[in-house]
Design a protein around this motif. Structure first.
Motif, PDB file in Angstrom:
ATOM      1  N   LEU A  57     -30.277  50.627 -18.309  1.00 15.90           N
ATOM      2  CA  LEU A  57     -29.457  50.764 -17.108  1.00 15.90           C
ATOM      3  C   LEU A  57     -29.148  49.413 -16.477  1.00 15.90           C
ATOM      4  O   LEU A  57     -28.046  49.201 -15.943  1.00 15.90           O
ATOM      5  CB  LEU A  57     -30.140  51.681 -16.087  1.00 15.90           C
ATOM      6  N   LEU A  58     -30.100  48.495 -16.538  1.00 19.59           N
ATOM      7  CA  LEU A  58     -29.860  47.157 -15.990  1.00 19.59           C
ATOM      8  C   LEU A  58     -28.791  46.398 -16.767  1.00 19.59           C
ATOM      9  O   LEU A  58     -28.111  45.527 -16.215  1.00 19.59           O
ATOM     10  CB  LEU A  58     -31.158  46.350 -15.966  1.00 19.59           C
ATOM     11  N   SER A  59     -28.652  46.755 -18.034  1.00 17.31           N
ATOM     12  CA  SER A  59     -27.645  46.066 -18.845  1.00 17.31           C
ATOM     13  C   SER A  59     -26.248  46.661 -18.686  1.00 17.31           C
ATOM     14  O   SER A  59     -25.274  46.103 -19.208  1.00 17.31           O
ATOM     15  CB  SER A  59     -28.052  46.086 -20.319  1.00 17.31           C
ATOM     16  N   CYS A  60     -26.112  47.758 -17.978  1.00 17.66           N
ATOM     17  CA  CYS A  60     -24.812  48.411 -17.782  1.00 17.66           C
ATOM     18  C   CYS A  60     -24.040  47.704 -16.659  1.00 17.66           C
ATOM     19  O   CYS A  60     -24.538  47.548 -15.547  1.00 17.66           O
ATOM     20  CB  CYS A  60     -24.989  49.880 -17.415  1.00 17.66           C
ATOM     21  N   SER A  61     -22.818  47.346 -16.977  1.00 11.07           N
ATOM     22  CA  SER A  61     -21.963  46.738 -15.949  1.00 11.07           C
ATOM     23  C   SER A  61     -20.916  47.724 -15.445  1.00 11.07           C
ATOM     24  O   SER A  61     -20.374  47.562 -14.361  1.00 11.07           O
ATOM     25  CB  SER A  61     -21.274  45.488 -16.510  1.00 11.07           C
ATOM     26  N   ASP A  62     -20.655  48.742 -16.205  1.00  7.25           N
ATOM     27  CA  ASP A  62     -19.658  49.758 -15.864  1.00  7.25           C
ATOM     28  C   ASP A  62     -20.362  50.997 -15.319  1.00  7.25           C
ATOM     29  O   ASP A  62     -21.317  51.501 -15.931  1.00  7.25           O
ATOM     30  CB  ASP A  62     -18.877  50.090 -17.143  1.00  7.25           C
ATOM     31  N   PRO A  63     -19.921  51.541 -14.168  1.00  8.34           N
ATOM     32  CA  PRO A  63     -20.554  52.742 -13.598  1.00  8.34           C
ATOM     33  C   PRO A  63     -20.523  53.940 -14.558  1.00  8.34           C
ATOM     34  O   PRO A  63     -21.480  54.717 -14.609  1.00  8.34           O
ATOM     35  CB  PRO A  63     -19.758  53.032 -12.345  1.00  8.34           C
ATOM     36  N   ALA A  64     -19.451  54.082 -15.324  1.00 11.31           N
ATOM     37  CA  ALA A  64     -19.365  55.197 -16.271  1.00 11.31           C
ATOM     38  C   ALA A  64     -20.422  55.041 -17.368  1.00 11.31           C
ATOM     39  O   ALA A  64     -21.060  56.013 -17.776  1.00 11.31           O
ATOM     40  CB  ALA A  64     -17.972  55.276 -16.871  1.00 11.31           C
ATOM     41  N   LYS A  65     -20.607  53.832 -17.841  1.00 13.05           N
ATOM     42  CA  LYS A  65     -21.622  53.555 -18.872  1.00 13.05           C
ATOM     43  C   LYS A  65     -23.023  53.800 -18.300  1.00 13.05           C
ATOM     44  O   LYS A  65     -23.913  54.291 -18.995  1.00 13.05           O
ATOM     45  CB  LYS A  65     -21.466  52.112 -19.351  1.00 13.05           C
ATOM     46  N   PHE A  66     -23.201  53.470 -17.024  1.00 14.68           N
ATOM     47  CA  PHE A  66     -24.472  53.680 -16.347  1.00 14.68           C
ATOM     48  C   PHE A  66     -24.837  55.176 -16.344  1.00 14.68           C
ATOM     49  O   PHE A  66     -25.938  55.564 -16.706  1.00 14.68           O
ATOM     50  CB  PHE A  66     -24.393  53.140 -14.914  1.00 14.68           C
ATOM     51  N   VAL A  67     -23.876  56.013 -15.934  1.00 13.65           N
ATOM     52  CA  VAL A  67     -24.097  57.460 -15.886  1.00 13.65           C
ATOM     53  C   VAL A  67     -24.333  58.007 -17.287  1.00 13.65           C
ATOM     54  O   VAL A  67     -25.224  58.834 -17.508  1.00 13.65           O
ATOM     55  CB  VAL A  67     -22.915  58.168 -15.197  1.00 13.65           C
ATOM     56  N   GLU A  68     -23.560  57.555 -18.241  1.00 18.25           N
ATOM     57  CA  GLU A  68     -23.707  58.010 -19.625  1.00 18.25           C
ATOM     58  C   GLU A  68     -25.093  57.668 -20.160  1.00 18.25           C
ATOM     59  O   GLU A  68     -25.757  58.508 -20.790  1.00 18.25           O
ATOM     60  CB  GLU A  68     -22.630  57.353 -20.503  1.00 18.25           C
ATOM     61  N   THR A  69     -25.547  56.456 -19.890  1.00 20.49           N
ATOM     62  CA  THR A  69     -26.869  56.028 -20.341  1.00 20.49           C
ATOM     63  C   THR A  69     -27.970  56.864 -19.683  1.00 20.49           C
ATOM     64  O   THR A  69     -28.928  57.287 -20.345  1.00 20.49           O
ATOM     65  CB  THR A  69     -27.086  54.535 -20.026  1.00 20.49           C
ATOM     66  N   ALA A  70     -27.812  57.106 -18.403  1.00 19.64           N
ATOM     67  CA  ALA A  70     -28.804  57.918 -17.690  1.00 19.64           C
ATOM     68  C   ALA A  70     -28.839  59.347 -18.232  1.00 19.64           C
ATOM     69  O   ALA A  70     -29.916  59.934 -18.407  1.00 19.64           O
ATOM     70  CB  ALA A  70     -28.499  57.918 -16.202  1.00 19.64           C
ATOM     71  N   MET A  71     -27.680  59.921 -18.511  1.00 17.89           N
ATOM     72  CA  MET A  71     -27.601  61.303 -18.988  1.00 17.89           C
ATOM     73  C   MET A  71     -28.160  61.454 -20.408  1.00 17.89           C
ATOM     74  O   MET A  71     -28.635  62.525 -20.779  1.00 17.89           O
ATOM     75  CB  MET A  71     -26.163  61.812 -18.932  1.00 17.89           C
ATOM     76  N   LYS A  72     -28.123  60.377 -21.184  1.00 23.75           N
ATOM     77  CA  LYS A  72     -28.690  60.431 -22.531  1.00 23.75           C
ATOM     78  C   LYS A  72     -30.200  60.631 -22.504  1.00 23.75           C
ATOM     79  O   LYS A  72     -30.796  61.043 -23.501  1.00 23.75           O
ATOM     80  CB  LYS A  72     -28.366  59.148 -23.301  1.00 23.75           C
ATOM     81  N   GLN A  73     -30.808  60.331 -21.381  1.00 23.21           N
ATOM     82  CA  GLN A  73     -32.267  60.443 -21.274  1.00 23.21           C
ATOM     83  C   GLN A  73     -32.744  61.850 -20.932  1.00 23.21           C
ATOM     84  O   GLN A  73     -33.926  62.152 -21.063  1.00 23.21           O
ATOM     85  CB  GLN A  73     -32.792  59.448 -20.238  1.00 23.21           C
ATOM     86  N   VAL A  74     -31.844  62.719 -20.519  1.00 21.03           N
ATOM     87  CA  VAL A  74     -32.232  64.078 -20.119  1.00 21.03           C
ATOM     88  C   VAL A  74     -32.767  64.900 -21.301  1.00 21.03           C
ATOM     89  O   VAL A  74     -33.845  65.498 -21.186  1.00 21.03           O
ATOM     90  CB  VAL A  74     -31.068  64.781 -19.386  1.00 21.03           C
ATOM     91  N   PRO A  75     -32.060  64.975 -22.438  1.00 16.12           N
ATOM     92  CA  PRO A  75     -32.598  65.790 -23.542  1.00 16.12           C
ATOM     93  C   PRO A  75     -33.983  65.336 -24.024  1.00 16.12           C
ATOM     94  O   PRO A  75     -34.860  66.183 -24.215  1.00 16.12           O
ATOM     95  CB  PRO A  75     -31.538  65.675 -24.638  1.00 16.12           C
ATOM     96  N   PRO A  76     -34.215  64.017 -24.216  1.00 17.41           N
ATOM     97  CA  PRO A  76     -35.571  63.634 -24.632  1.00 17.41           C
ATOM     98  C   PRO A  76     -36.634  63.980 -23.579  1.00 17.41           C
ATOM     99  O   PRO A  76     -37.753  64.367 -23.923  1.00 17.41           O
ATOM    100  CB  PRO A  76     -35.484  62.120 -24.835  1.00 17.41           C
TER     101      PRO A  76
END
Length: 130
Positions: A57-76
Motif C-alpha cells: 500500500l505504501l508503494s501505491c501512488s494511485d488511489p485506484a491501485k491502493f483500493v485494488e491492492t487492499a481488496m486483494k487481501q480480503v480473500p486470503p
C-alpha cells in the motif's frame, strides 16, 4: 489421617478421584496447548500479511491501485479465518472426546469404590456426624 489407613475402600475411592482429576487436568492442558498453537499460528499469519500489505500500500501512488491492492487481501484473510475456525472446531471436538473418554473410564471405577467405601462406614460414625 488414621481413617484413611483403616479404610482401604475409602483410600481406593479417593485415589480414583485423584487419578480422574489428574487425567482431566492433563486433557485440559493439552487442549489449551493446541488452542495456543493455533492462535499463535493465526497471529503470525496476520502479522506477516499486514506487513506485506502495508509495504504494498505504501508503494501505491494511485488511489485506484491502493483500493485494488487492499481488496486483494480480503480473500486470503477470509481463507485464514476459515482455516482457523476449522482448526478451532477440531480442538474443541478433540477435547470433548478426550473428556468423555476420561469420564467413561474413571466414573464407573469411582462409583464402585464409593459404594465399597460407603459400605465400610461404621454405624457409630453416622451418629457422630449429627
Amino acid at each position: 489421617m488414621q481413617l484413611f489407613n483403616d479404610n482401604p475402600a475409602l483410600r481406593a475411592q479417593l485415589e480414583s478421584q485423584v487419578d480422574f482429576m489428574t487425567e482431566f487436568a492433563q486433557r485440559a492442558y493439552d487442549a489449551m496447548r493446541q488452542l495456543s498453537d493455533i492462535n499463535l499460528k493465526l497471529a503470525r499469519q496476520c502479522t506477516e500479511s499486514a506487513l506485506y500489505t502495508g509495504r504494498e500500500l505504501l508503494s501505491c501512488s494511485d488511489p485506484a491501485k491502493f483500493v485494488e491492492t487492499a481488496m486483494k487481501q480480503v480473500p486470503p484473510a477470509n481463507e485464514r479465518m476459515r482455516a482457523y475456525h476449522q482448526q478451532l472446531l477440531g480442538v474443541i471436538a478433540g477435547a470433548q472426546q478426550d473428556f468423555t473418554r476420561a469420564a467413561e473410564a474413571h466414573i464407573p471405577e469411582a462409583s464402585r469404590y464409593a459404594r465399597a467405601a460407603g459400605g465400610d462406614v461404621p454405624d457409630d460414625a453416622s451418629g457422630a456426624m449429627h
